[in-house]
Design a protein around this motif. Structure first.
Motif, PDB file in Angstrom:
ATOM      1  N   ASP A 214       4.475   1.954  -6.394  1.00 57.93           N
ATOM      2  CA  ASP A 214       3.201   1.826  -5.676  1.00 57.93           C
ATOM      3  C   ASP A 214       2.182   2.844  -6.181  1.00 57.93           C
ATOM      4  OD1 ASP A 214       1.453   0.862  -3.650  1.00 57.93           O
ATOM      5  OD2 ASP A 214       2.023   2.552  -2.373  1.00 57.93           O
ATOM      6  N   ILE A 215       2.621   4.097  -6.379  1.00 57.40           N
ATOM      7  CA  ILE A 215       1.684   5.150  -6.797  1.00 57.40           C
ATOM      8  C   ILE A 215       1.232   4.929  -8.241  1.00 57.40           C
ATOM      9  CG2 ILE A 215       1.579   7.606  -7.378  1.00 57.40           C
ATOM     10  CD1 ILE A 215       2.971   8.210  -4.784  1.00 57.40           C
TER      11      ILE A 215
ATOM     12  N   TYR B  21      -6.857   6.005  -5.308  1.00 52.40           N
ATOM     13  CA  TYR B  21      -6.543   6.923  -6.401  1.00 52.40           C
ATOM     14  C   TYR B  21      -6.386   8.346  -5.860  1.00 52.40           C
ATOM     15  CZ  TYR B  21      -6.852   8.765 -11.213  1.00 52.40           C
ATOM     16  OH  TYR B  21      -6.592   9.372 -12.414  1.00 52.40           O
ATOM     17  N   ARG B  22      -7.324   8.762  -5.011  1.00 47.22           N
ATOM     18  CA  ARG B  22      -7.263  10.097  -4.420  1.00 47.22           C
ATOM     19  C   ARG B  22      -6.010  10.245  -3.552  1.00 47.22           C
ATOM     20  NH1 ARG B  22     -11.209  13.954  -2.984  1.00 47.22           N
ATOM     21  NH2 ARG B  22     -12.801  12.559  -3.795  1.00 47.22           N
ATOM     22  N   LEU B  23      -5.731   9.220  -2.733  1.00 50.12           N
ATOM     23  CA  LEU B  23      -4.567   9.264  -1.856  1.00 50.12           C
ATOM     24  C   LEU B  23      -3.269   9.298  -2.666  1.00 50.12           C
ATOM     25  CD1 LEU B  23      -3.459   9.220   1.014  1.00 50.12           C
ATOM     26  CD2 LEU B  23      -3.506   6.713   0.930  1.00 50.12           C
ATOM     27  N   ALA B  24      -3.233   8.549  -3.770  1.00 52.97           N
ATOM     28  CA  ALA B  24      -2.034   8.528  -4.611  1.00 52.97           C
ATOM     29  C   ALA B  24      -1.786   9.906  -5.222  1.00 52.97           C
ATOM     30  CB  ALA B  24      -2.182   7.480  -5.705  1.00 52.97           C
TER      31      ALA B  24
ATOM     32  N   LEU C 231       1.408  12.289  -4.513  1.00 56.83           N
ATOM     33  CA  LEU C 231       2.233  12.552  -5.689  1.00 56.83           C
ATOM     34  C   LEU C 231       2.689  14.008  -5.753  1.00 56.83           C
ATOM     35  CD1 LEU C 231       3.372  11.122  -8.163  1.00 56.83           C
ATOM     36  CD2 LEU C 231       1.229  11.634  -9.375  1.00 56.83           C
ATOM     37  N   GLN C 232       1.882  14.937  -5.239  1.00 63.06           N
ATOM     38  CA  GLN C 232       2.244  16.357  -5.253  1.00 63.06           C
ATOM     39  C   GLN C 232       3.608  16.599  -4.610  1.00 63.06           C
ATOM     40  OE1 GLN C 232      -1.411  19.005  -4.191  1.00 63.06           O
ATOM     41  NE2 GLN C 232      -1.621  17.119  -3.010  1.00 63.06           N
ATOM     42  N   ARG C 233       3.864  15.870  -3.503  1.00 63.71           N
ATOM     43  CA  ARG C 233       5.087  16.077  -2.744  1.00 63.71           C
ATOM     44  C   ARG C 233       6.248  15.266  -3.296  1.00 63.71           C
ATOM     45  NH1 ARG C 233       2.962  14.794   1.532  1.00 63.71           N
ATOM     46  NH2 ARG C 233       3.541  12.585   1.649  1.00 63.71           N
ATOM     47  N   TYR C 234       5.983  14.006  -3.618  1.00 65.54           N
ATOM     48  CA  TYR C 234       7.072  13.112  -4.014  1.00 65.54           C
ATOM     49  C   TYR C 234       7.658  13.438  -5.385  1.00 65.54           C
ATOM     50  CZ  TYR C 234       5.701  10.105  -0.100  1.00 65.54           C
ATOM     51  OH  TYR C 234       5.427   9.613   1.142  1.00 65.54           O
ATOM     52  N   ILE C 235       6.857  14.057  -6.268  1.00 65.69           N
ATOM     53  CA  ILE C 235       7.319  14.267  -7.640  1.00 65.69           C
ATOM     54  C   ILE C 235       8.512  15.222  -7.706  1.00 65.69           C
ATOM     55  CG2 ILE C 235       5.899  16.273  -8.217  1.00 65.69           C
ATOM     56  CD1 ILE C 235       6.545  13.185 -10.442  1.00 65.69           C
ATOM     57  N   ARG C 236       8.748  15.979  -6.652  1.00 67.74           N
ATOM     58  CA  ARG C 236       9.879  16.902  -6.635  1.00 67.74           C
ATOM     59  C   ARG C 236      11.214  16.178  -6.434  1.00 67.74           C
ATOM     60  NH1 ARG C 236       7.646  21.500  -2.437  1.00 67.74           N
ATOM     61  NH2 ARG C 236       5.755  22.081  -3.575  1.00 67.74           N
TER      62      ARG C 236
ATOM     63  N   ALA D 290      -3.750  16.807  -9.034  1.00 61.51           N
ATOM     64  CA  ALA D 290      -3.070  16.418 -10.275  1.00 61.51           C
ATOM     65  C   ALA D 290      -2.369  17.620 -10.911  1.00 61.51           C
ATOM     66  CB  ALA D 290      -4.072  15.806 -11.248  1.00 61.51           C
ATOM     67  N   LEU D 291      -3.030  18.767 -10.917  1.00 62.37           N
ATOM     68  CA  LEU D 291      -2.425  19.962 -11.505  1.00 62.37           C
ATOM     69  C   LEU D 291      -1.218  20.440 -10.696  1.00 62.37           C
ATOM     70  CD1 LEU D 291      -5.654  21.926 -12.484  1.00 62.37           C
ATOM     71  CD2 LEU D 291      -3.966  20.990 -14.067  1.00 62.37           C
ATOM     72  N   THR D 292      -1.325  20.375  -9.369  1.00 58.81           N
ATOM     73  CA  THR D 292      -0.191  20.762  -8.529  1.00 58.81           C
ATOM     74  C   THR D 292       0.985  19.825  -8.751  1.00 58.81           C
ATOM     75  OG1 THR D 292      -1.711  21.654  -6.865  1.00 58.81           O
ATOM     76  CG2 THR D 292       0.549  21.232  -6.161  1.00 58.81           C
TER      77      THR D 292
END
Length: 745
Positions: free
Chosen positions: A85-86, A98-101, A105-110, A142-144
């Motif tokens: 989805d993201i 886009y902003r919400l994704a 993403l900052q949290r889920y990428i871990r 995005a950087l985080t």
């Protein structure tokens, strides 16, 4: 809905008491399957996952904890479907989604399952594109995300020069704090992602050729590729140094850690350039300012790391030979400042001997102190050229036997200060306190050399008294520089510039009654340096073994600086009193378990379901939390109930908050863990406790005395120096085989 399409995201509240386990086995997949049947959900149960109110993903490892804590669980889309989805939202680039994704993403990428699916769907390229094209909060998100992705050991091996150049550009621009924080951490991570840092056998030093990075390994960047891009933005280091004094403590911490990583990982090709640029930017002055003004415990460890790096820089300069050709300009400056004519006697040139050297061989004269000696001499001359010329002229006009060898004295003072601050080997530092005077090495050298020259004149010394006056200087250094972390600079100046010869001499005579002159001889000092290095490495390995063994700690209550006297009601009590922590053999994770009472923890990691990634530990703060009320405390923990325990420490992440706040049962466990974790750091390690520093020094002194017993017991005279004989007149000779000579005899 077809199984291949992602289902509509569900958020179904699941009562914790409805989650059951069979035969004591916790399996999240079985729980989700049971819930889907009970709720009559038609989609496959593999399309769903469980999360708590904080959006933490429920896994087999933390399910028991969630149930015990009666957490509110929600049935949501599985991480794989969230990733689909993201990625789709990032591809479409509709502004709101886009902003919400990016935010999500900052949290889920871990999460491993999410990250692997996200990367498999080419999400990394979409993330890089977002970093290169967005700005403001979206750029910060995005950087985080990239920062969190880089905490994994896979998935970011495809970052190219263009990406590194973009991060450098972002840091070089006047971007907001929430953008610069993660960008600084990303650059630090790239510096440390060197093939030498890859899991496996350690490489001895940065000068050794790096092994090739394995396929798809993230350890393929390192100092050289980052510094190449930094060199194209000449103002970057200036900006990073300027941010050390940022009002935002996390920004200052990240900047300090980036500088430490650069110094720790610099390769031979760029080392001189990096150090010269940092010195030009007055990095030492900036750090000394932090020492006196910092209000955050977060920065303490990084400042000590910086000191350890400067020990490495100083040692490298001390062992770098002086080359008369390469250093011609510096040497010419010293000679021209002396304002003396050259003398040629019987075809032999007299230049350096006129100002205090014993020969005209510059390499030989600086052999003990190297380029550091030349640096200090130049600084002494520059500080007051007229004074230098006056002193040299005074000595030249004296009889030879009464002259003070000025430049020889300069080198001896350098060696004396290097010994005082234990500049014995690269990468070894047992200083547990701030050393602002050490960071002003050349300035202190100038003070001590002026003191030496004054003592020479006031005592009416002759050339044969050179060693005696050096001993006076050593005694004064030991007195004037003690308690360095709390002493003011004007006190040091007074001690060297206004002290009376008789007072210094009387104190030194009392010291000599208790001191063995043998220990001050050059060969013995060199032996001590070797044993110091061996002792440091031995204690380091012992500390790391303690981490592997594990220990029980009290879960402390963190207390912000200045709030140590807050009422206990205002402080949040930990859910469980005790925590057992143990590091795994890979040194990548600290595994732990929280409990109401201590219990026998088995070997291995089966009893330790939770873990902290060592790479996430940015700082180790000490004296940061208090012991909860009602906890049985040993004598070492007794004291004021509402003050921070001296045996407490916190593991700070590179972002807000801490990873652990604990109190050790005694000083030994506290030293084991705080120093053990500090010495594991990739950006340089240091010793932070008096106990560890004491062990290193005690082992060094014991080893030294044992070695000397073999000599002093036989009444063997140890010379202060060895004079090399003349070289062979020709090359027409060979070395005989000792075995052959013995047989002939």
């Amino acid at each position: 809905m077809s199984p291949s399409a992602p289902p509509t995201r569900r958020s179904v509240l699941v009562p914790t008491n409805s989650v059951t386990t069979k035969d004591g086995i916790t399996d999240v997949a079985d729980v989700i399957k049971q819930l889907c049947l009970n709720l009559q959900i038609q989609e496959p149960y593999t399309s769903f996952a469980l999360r708590d109110d904080s959006e933490e993903l429920v896994t087999d490892e933390n399910l028991k904890r969630m149930i015990k804590q009666k957490a509110h669980l929600r049935l949501v889309s599985a991480p794989k479907l969230e990733a689909l989805d993201i990625v789709e939202k990032l591809t479409i680039k509709e502004e709101k989604s886009y902003r919400l994704a990016l935010f999500s993403l900052q949290r889920y990428i871990r999460e491993d399952e999410f990250a692997r699916e996200f990367l498999a769907r080419d999400g990394l390229q979409e993330l890089i594109q977002a970093i290169m094209t967005t700005h403001g909060n979206m750029l910060a998100y995005a950087l985080t995300t990239m920062q969190n992705l880089m905490e994994l050991d896979y998935g970011w091996s495809g970052l190219g020069e263009g990406f590194i150049a973009t991060i450098v550009r972002i840091l070089s621009s006047q971007n907001p704090i929430n953008v610069c924080r993660p960008a600084t951490t990303i650059l630090k991570k790239l510096v440390e992602a060197d093939p030498r840092s890859a899991p496996g056998p350690m490489v001895a030093s940065s000068s050794t050729r790096a092994p090739p990075a394995p396929p798809h390994s993230v350890y393929r960047y390192g100092f050289d590729c980052v510094y190449e891009q930094m060199s194209l933005q000449r103002n970057l280091l200036e900006i990073v140094v300027g941010r050390l004094g940022s009002a935002d403590s996390i920004m200052g911490l990240n900047s300090m850690m980036l500088i430490n990583s650069l110094l720790s990982h610099a390769t031979d090709a760029s080392w001189e350039d990096l150090v010269s640029e940092l010195e030009r930017l007055n990095i030492r002055k900036a750090v000394v300012r932090l020492m006196s003004s910092h209000i955050s415990e977060d920065l303490t460890s990084s400042i000590l790391d910086f000191q350890a790096n400067i020990v490495r820089v100083t040692y490298r300069r001390k062992t770098a030979p002086v080359d008369p050709q390469q250093d011609e300009a510096a040497l010419r400056f010293v000679w021209s400042s002396a304002k003396l004519p050259e003398i040629i006697d019987s075809g032999e040139l007299y230049r350096w001997r006129r100002i205090g050297f014993t020969s005209e061989d510059i390499r030989k004269e600086f052999s003990e102190v190297g380029a550091l000696g030349l640096d200090c001499l130049i600084n002494f001359v520059k500080s007051d050229p007229d004074y230098f010329a006056k002193v040299v002229l005074e000595q030249v006009n004296r009889p030879i036997e009464r002259r003070c060898p000025v430049v020889k004295a300069s080198n001896e003072i350098v060696a004396l200060l290097a010994e005082y601050w234990s500049i014995f080997a690269p990468g070894y530092s047992t200083s547990t306190e701030f050393q602002p005077f050490f960071l002003n090495f050349t300035k202190v050298h100038t003070l001590v050399l002026k003191f030496f020259l004054r003592m020479w004149n006031e005592s009416g010394a002759a050339t044969a008294d050179f060693g005696r006056v050096i001993s006076l200087a050593r005694s004064q250094v030991n007195m004037a520089l003690k308690k360095e972390s709390t002493r003011q600079w004007h006190e040091v100046e007074t001690a060297f510039l206004e002290s009376e010869y008789r007072d210094v001499r009387d104190r030194q005579m009392k010291e000599l009654e208790l001191e063995d002159d043998l220990l001050n001889k050059v060969p013995v000092r060199n032996l001590r340096a070797k044993l110091y290095k061996e002792s440091f490495e031995f204690v380091r390995q012992q500390r790391i073994q303690c981490l592997l063994q594990g220990a029980w700690f009290i879960n402390g209550i963190p207390v912000a600086s200045g709030n140590a006297g807050a009422s206990r009601e205002a402080l949040k009590r930990p859910n469980r009193t005790w925590r057992f922590m143990r590091m795994d053999k890979s040194a990548r994770y600290i595994h732990y378990v929280d409990a109401h009472v201590k219990f026998q923890v088995r070997a291995g990691l089966e009893d330790l379901p939770e873990r902290i990634e060592v790479a996430q530990i940015a700082e180790i703060g000490t004296g940061t939390c208090i012991v909860p009320s009602g906890v049985h405390r040993d004598a070492d923990l007794a004291g004021a109930a509402l003050t921070a325990s001296p045996l407490s420490f916190s593991l700070y992440s590179s972002r807000e908050g801490t990873l652990a706040d604990v109190v050790a049962s005694d000083g030994s466990y506290w030293a084991d863990w705080t120093d053990g974790l500090n010495l594991l750091r990739k950006d340089g390690g240091h010793v932070a406790t008096e106990e560890t520093a004491g062990f290193v020094n005690a082992l060094t002194e014991i080893g030294l005395k044992v070695k000397l017993l073999n000599l002093s017991g036989e009444k063997v005279e140890i010379p202060s120096s060895l004079v090399a004989g003349p070289p062979p007149p020709t090359v027409d000779f060979f070395y005989a085989d000792p075995g052959y000579i013995w047989q002939q005899a």
